[in-house]
Design a protein around this motif. Structure first.
Motif, mmCIF file in Angstrom:
data_model
loop_
_atom_site.group_PDB
_atom_site.id
_atom_site.type_symbol
_atom_site.label_atom_id
_atom_site.label_comp_id
_atom_site.label_asym_id
_atom_site.label_seq_id
_atom_site.Cartn_x
_atom_site.Cartn_y
_atom_site.Cartn_z
ATOM 1 N N MET A 177 -10.876 6.576 -8.207
ATOM 2 C CA MET A 177 -10.167 6.007 -7.069
ATOM 3 C C MET A 177 -9.096 5.056 -7.571
ATOM 4 O O MET A 177 -9.309 4.293 -8.488
ATOM 5 C CB MET A 177 -11.150 5.226 -6.205
ATOM 6 C CG MET A 177 -10.544 4.736 -4.917
ATOM 7 S SD MET A 177 -11.519 3.406 -4.214
ATOM 8 C CE MET A 177 -13.094 4.195 -4.049
ATOM 9 N N ARG A 178 -7.972 5.132 -6.965
ATOM 10 C CA ARG A 178 -6.915 4.199 -7.320
ATOM 11 C C ARG A 178 -6.676 3.273 -6.156
ATOM 12 O O ARG A 178 -6.225 3.675 -5.112
ATOM 13 C CB ARG A 178 -5.645 4.957 -7.682
ATOM 14 C CG ARG A 178 -5.787 5.596 -9.021
ATOM 15 C CD ARG A 178 -4.662 6.535 -9.332
ATOM 16 N NE ARG A 178 -4.861 7.099 -10.633
ATOM 17 C CZ ARG A 178 -5.712 8.091 -10.884
ATOM 18 N NH1 ARG A 178 -6.414 8.626 -9.923
ATOM 19 N NH2 ARG A 178 -5.859 8.544 -12.099
ATOM 20 N N HIS A 235 -13.024 14.239 -9.269
ATOM 21 C CA HIS A 235 -13.354 14.608 -10.644
ATOM 22 C C HIS A 235 -14.725 14.062 -11.009
ATOM 23 O O HIS A 235 -15.189 13.080 -10.435
ATOM 24 C CB HIS A 235 -12.284 14.132 -11.632
ATOM 25 C CG HIS A 235 -12.048 12.646 -11.656
ATOM 26 N ND1 HIS A 235 -12.732 11.792 -12.481
ATOM 27 C CD2 HIS A 235 -11.207 11.865 -10.943
ATOM 28 C CE1 HIS A 235 -12.303 10.561 -12.296
ATOM 29 N NE2 HIS A 235 -11.383 10.571 -11.357
ATOM 30 N N GLU A 289 -9.473 12.409 -16.337
ATOM 31 C CA GLU A 289 -9.140 11.178 -17.050
ATOM 32 C C GLU A 289 -8.498 11.439 -18.416
ATOM 33 O O GLU A 289 -8.042 10.500 -19.056
ATOM 34 C CB GLU A 289 -10.405 10.327 -17.248
ATOM 35 C CG GLU A 289 -11.081 9.891 -15.950
ATOM 36 C CD GLU A 289 -10.290 8.841 -15.180
ATOM 37 O OE1 GLU A 289 -9.161 8.513 -15.584
ATOM 38 O OE2 GLU A 289 -10.811 8.361 -14.162
ATOM 39 N N ASP A 312 -10.255 11.087 -4.777
ATOM 40 C CA ASP A 312 -9.974 10.181 -5.894
ATOM 41 C C ASP A 312 -8.568 9.626 -5.658
ATOM 42 O O ASP A 312 -7.703 9.693 -6.509
ATOM 43 C CB ASP A 312 -10.020 10.956 -7.215
ATOM 44 C CG ASP A 312 -9.672 10.082 -8.410
ATOM 45 O OD1 ASP A 312 -10.100 8.922 -8.440
ATOM 46 O OD2 ASP A 312 -8.966 10.575 -9.318
HETATM 47 ZN ZN LIG Z 1 -10.108 8.906 -10.846
#
Ligand SMILES: [Zn+2]
Length: 469
Positions: A1-2, A106, A173, A196
């Motif tokens: 998560m951003r 992811h 990632e 995400d």
């Molecule tokens: Zn992520």
């Protein structure tokens, strides 16, 4: 998560929305218990790139859970790739003429060294209302929340018209090879909900929801190498040209250069909405003025001076690494630097490299693109009314009437691979956190458990709206 940090978000503007939060969302005791249980099990699996990568085990865990919840085993595909794997699980819709809705996340996480953490990163711990562990906020908890909500929807007897696809990658990632493979396989999708993605923000003071962001575009991450070579010689007999001096001159010009300021539908909406929450009147005015005219010099000066906003104004390129010379008493035969760029959607990497070469104005400097295969150019997704309406309804049901703020990230998520193939993708996690709880990729990563109940409400609403009609 951003998590999206807004530049100095206002408290004054926010108290209003925080105080108008509606009644608590519905409880789903069974689904809530499963979210916590599965998130803990997923965190306990060390799904880090390299030897002992347990991403395939995370995929197997999710597959078994889906089978137990009614999915047919033949509708679930785990595809191994090198030391990782990706997962695709299909819930067939009743109308085969409709293109599928993809739920993306992811299963891999960023490396975590247990010695540096207060708690073991791969031992899930519940403490003070938080779930701690690597992947708590990026992004195992959210992946599980989205999956368990779909299971709950199926349990309720819901029959989707549009096919729902869970598509979880195994190397977001790092190299993003599985992300690319998944997007290629699902390029006929109607829309991608990337959980995400951006998320909401809770007040530091009250813990109440302030605003929620979604991500509709991202800049492209690109690295260029700039190199100057020279025949060299003895330092006691300098030549007129010197590789280090020539590279330095080129870097000074690149460092001073400002790319053309730009807007797209997503960033225009971002500036407009974020200006309403900005406490500093000077910054708020700059945001409004920029949205109206991206060439407004006063607005540009304010927004470019702030590291929180400069990346949203235009492409940015900055020297990040430097090397040169081979001996203290020799003329340098080689000097090189890495230039890291975040390219505004709509430009090619070749175009930006050519622009940099022009700015450097150094014929001796050679430019090359050293990014590799883990980045691609992707257009901004359109502001689709069906997505925006579904998001507003879902967020309101979960969190109350908070402001929704579209955003453009500085890159890069799995959405990039879908957008590059023309599939609209929206970063839209249900969860909300305080800015001070943002530890993605860092130490002592955590997520507040208060996200479970509203999160289920959010996903139920999203799935029904986007797949039901
Ligand atoms: Zn992520």
């Amino acid at each position: 998560m951003r998590h999206i940090l807004l530049p100095a978000a206002s408290l004054a503007a926010i108290v209003l929305s925080a105080s108008s939060v509606q009644a608590a969302p519905t409880a789903y005791p069974d689904a809530e218990a499963h979210v916590l249980d599965m998130a803990k099990k997923a965190i306990a699996l060390r799904s880090v790139e390299g030897e002992g990568n347990q991403t395939p085990q995370v995929a197997a865990l999710f597959k078994q859970r889906l089978i137990d919840a009614g999915w047919d085993a033949k509708d679930i595909d785990i595809v191994p790739y090198k030391d990782t794997a990706y997962l695709i699980a299909i819930w067939k819709g009743s109308d085969p003429s409709l293109k599928p809705l993809v739920v993306s996340a992811h299963m891999d996480v960023v490396e975590a060294k247990p010695a540096d953490w207060e708690r073991d990163p791969f031992t899930p711990v519940v403490e003070n209302g938080y779930l701690y562990g690597r992947g708590a906020s990026d992004t195992k908890f959210e992946a599980v929340l989205a999956m368990e909500s779909m299971i709950e929807l199926r349990k309720q007897g819901f029959k989707p018209k549009r096919t729902l696809v869970i598509a979880y990658s195994g190397d977001e990632e790092t190299s993003m090879a599985t992300s690319k493979l998944i997007a290629e396989r699902l390029k006929n999708a109607e829309l991608v909900l990337n959980v995400d993605g951006a998320s909401g923000t809770l007040s530091e003071e009250t813990g109440k929801p302030l605003f929620w962001t979604w991500q509709g575009a991202e800049k492209t991450y690109i690295d260029y190498e700039i190199t100057v070579t020279n025949p060299g010689g003895h330092s006691s007999a300098p030549r007129p040209d010197n590789a280090i001096v020539q590279l330095s001159e080129a870097l000074v010009r690149i460092g001073a250069y400002k790319f053309k300021p730009e807007l797209n539908d997503v960033t225009r909406a971002y500036w407009t909405e974020a200006s309403k929450l900005e406490a500093d009147p000077k910054k708020a005015k700059a945001m409004r003025d920029f949205a109206a005219n991206p060439n407004d010099p006063a607005a540009l000066e304010v927004l470019r001076a702030d590291p929180a906003s400069v990346g949203r104004v235009s492409t940015t390129c900055v020297p990040t690494m430097l090397s040169g010379g081979h001996a203290r008493n020799a003329l340098p035969q080689r000097a090189s630097a890495n230039i890291n760029c975040r390219i505004f959607p709509g430009h090619t990497r070749e175009e930006i490299m050519a622009e940099l070469a022009k700015v450097a104005a150094m014929p001796a400097a050679k430019f090359s693109d050293v990014t590799g295969d883990d980045s691609t150019m992707a257009p901004a997704s359109p502001m689709r009314p069906d997505f925006v309406a579904a998001a507003r309804k879902a967020v309101t049901a979960a969190w109350g009437p908070v402001p929704l703020i579209p955003s453009q990230a500085s890159g890069a998520s799995d959405s990039m691979w879908y957008r590059a193939l023309g599939v609209p993708s929206y970063g839209a996690a249900a969860s909300m956190i305080k800015d001070s709880d943002e530890f993605s990729h860092g130490l002592n990563e955590r997520i507040p458990l208060l996200n479970i109940r509203p999160g289920i409400t959010y996903y139920l609403s999203m799935y029904k709206d986007l797949a039901g009609k």
